[in-house]
Scaffold this active site. Structure first.
Site, PDB file in Angstrom:
ATOM      1  N   HIS A 111       0.794  -1.179  -0.073  1.00  0.00           N
ATOM      2  CA  HIS A 111       0.003  -0.155  -0.062  1.00  0.00           C
ATOM      3  C   HIS A 111       0.828   1.250  -0.034  1.00  0.00           C
ATOM      4  CE1 HIS A 111      -3.339   2.674   1.440  1.00  0.00           C
ATOM      5  NE2 HIS A 111      -2.453   3.247   1.975  1.00  0.00           N
ATOM      6  N   GLU A 112       1.870   1.325   0.963  1.00  0.00           N
ATOM      7  CA  GLU A 112       2.608   2.319   1.010  1.00  0.00           C
ATOM      8  C   GLU A 112       3.610   2.577  -0.384  1.00  0.00           C
ATOM      9  OE1 GLU A 112       2.313   4.607   2.952  1.00  0.00           O
ATOM     10  OE2 GLU A 112       1.087   3.187   4.577  1.00  0.00           O
ATOM     11  N   HIS A 115       1.640   4.236  -2.910  1.00  0.00           N
ATOM     12  CA  HIS A 115       1.697   5.831  -2.576  1.00  0.00           C
ATOM     13  C   HIS A 115       2.908   6.356  -3.367  1.00  0.00           C
ATOM     14  CE1 HIS A 115      -1.789   6.586  -0.390  1.00  0.00           C
ATOM     15  NE2 HIS A 115      -1.513   6.043   0.547  1.00  0.00           N
ATOM     16  N   GLU A 189      -6.277   7.051  -1.220  1.00  0.00           N
ATOM     17  CA  GLU A 189      -6.074   5.664  -0.582  1.00  0.00           C
ATOM     18  C   GLU A 189      -6.818   4.912  -1.240  1.00  0.00           C
ATOM     19  OE1 GLU A 189      -4.607   5.449   2.425  1.00  0.00           O
ATOM     20  OE2 GLU A 189      -3.687   7.494   2.127  1.00  0.00           O
TER      21      GLU A 189
END
Length: 281
Positions: A111-112, A115, A189
């Protein structure tokens, strides 16, 4: 009368973007200091080695340079920051490592990494700069317009009250700007969750979000909250930087592979290790 609106707009842009860009350039240093993150230079033990190698693998999949990897003491959370895709920082908390299984931690790291791949830190900075510029500019234009109105004697209004009018308008437009920024933050997100599902597995990301929902959520420092994998719910959805965990899980459930049942597991990477004996303690 005689106002150079182009120059005023340029002045507002200088202030609007200046603070945001400086914050972005300092983001890694500020993040490390604000949460006490310790960058892993040489892995101390199997767990840190696994963490570094997992980030390296995900970075290769995402086609970005290997970011710095750090650990900090705190409740379950993680964040990514940095001014450039190829010079970023990924940090995870001890609480997250203690409460999650390796597949769940890997999903959070993905997930990071999403980003970073999406350039969200830079995009948020540019958006904030644009919003700041128009907040400053519109507050002054509206103040000038009202002060140019004439009273019953034909005299223009204005004076000391102009300073307070500008501040009041800045607060009002600032609230509207926050709504826009939060809406974009929630959108990114969802994108990062979808990106994590592509880099790993949607079921693992769903499982990680469920694990986050079962623990106690404590906010990151104010300057880092928007970059965390999870944040406290806002008093109003319009001002929430993150969608609710339920909404994120539902969105992932609609992705390819998301309907696969996420296995519910217990125990984290360090479940059997006392906190005092951890290498970063």
């Amino acid at each position: 009368e005689g106002i150079d609106y182009q120059s005023m707009l340029a002045f507002c842009a200088l202030w609007g973007f200046g603070g945001s860009v400086i914050s972005l350039l300092m983001s890694k240093s500020v993040a490390k200091m604000s949460v006490g993150a310790q960058v892993i230079r040489t892995p101390a033990g199997k767990t840190e080695a696994w963490l570094v190698e997992t980030v390296r693998e995900l970075a290769e999949k995402a086609d970005v340079a290997m970011p710095e990897v750090a650990i900090y003491k705190g409740s379950p959370n993680a964040f990514a920051t940095g001014a450039f895709k190829n010079d970023a920082l990924v940090a995870v908390s001890t609480g997250l490592l203690q409460s999650m299984t390796p597949p769940q931690v890997r999903a959070v790291l993905a997930h990071e990494m999403s980003h970073i791949k999406n350039g969200d830190m830079v995009t948020m900075t540019l958006l904030q700069g644009v919003l700041n510029t128009f907040v400053f500019f519109l507050a002054r234009v509206l103040t000038i317009f009202l002060n140019n109105q004439r009273d019953e004697d034909g005299r223009r209004r204005g004076g000391v009250g102009s300073y307070f009018m500008v501040r009041i308008f800045e607060m009002g437009f600032g609230i509207l700007a926050s709504i826009v920024a939060c809406a974009f933050s929630r959108h990114r997100e969802y994108r990062a969750d979808a990106g994590a599902a592509e880099l790993t597995d949607a079921a693992d990301m769903i499982s990680a979000l469920k694990a986050l929902g079962q623990g106690e959520i404590k906010p990151l420092p104010s300057e880092m909250r928007v970059f965390g994998v999870v944040d406290l719910p806002s008093f109003a959805e319009l001002f929430a930087t993150h969608p609710s965990l339920d909404d994120r899980i539902k969105a992932l459930g609609r992705t390819k592979g998301g309907m696969k049942k996420a296995a519910r597991k217990t125990g984290g990477l360090f479940a059997s290790i006392d906190d005092d004996s951890m290498p970063w303690h």
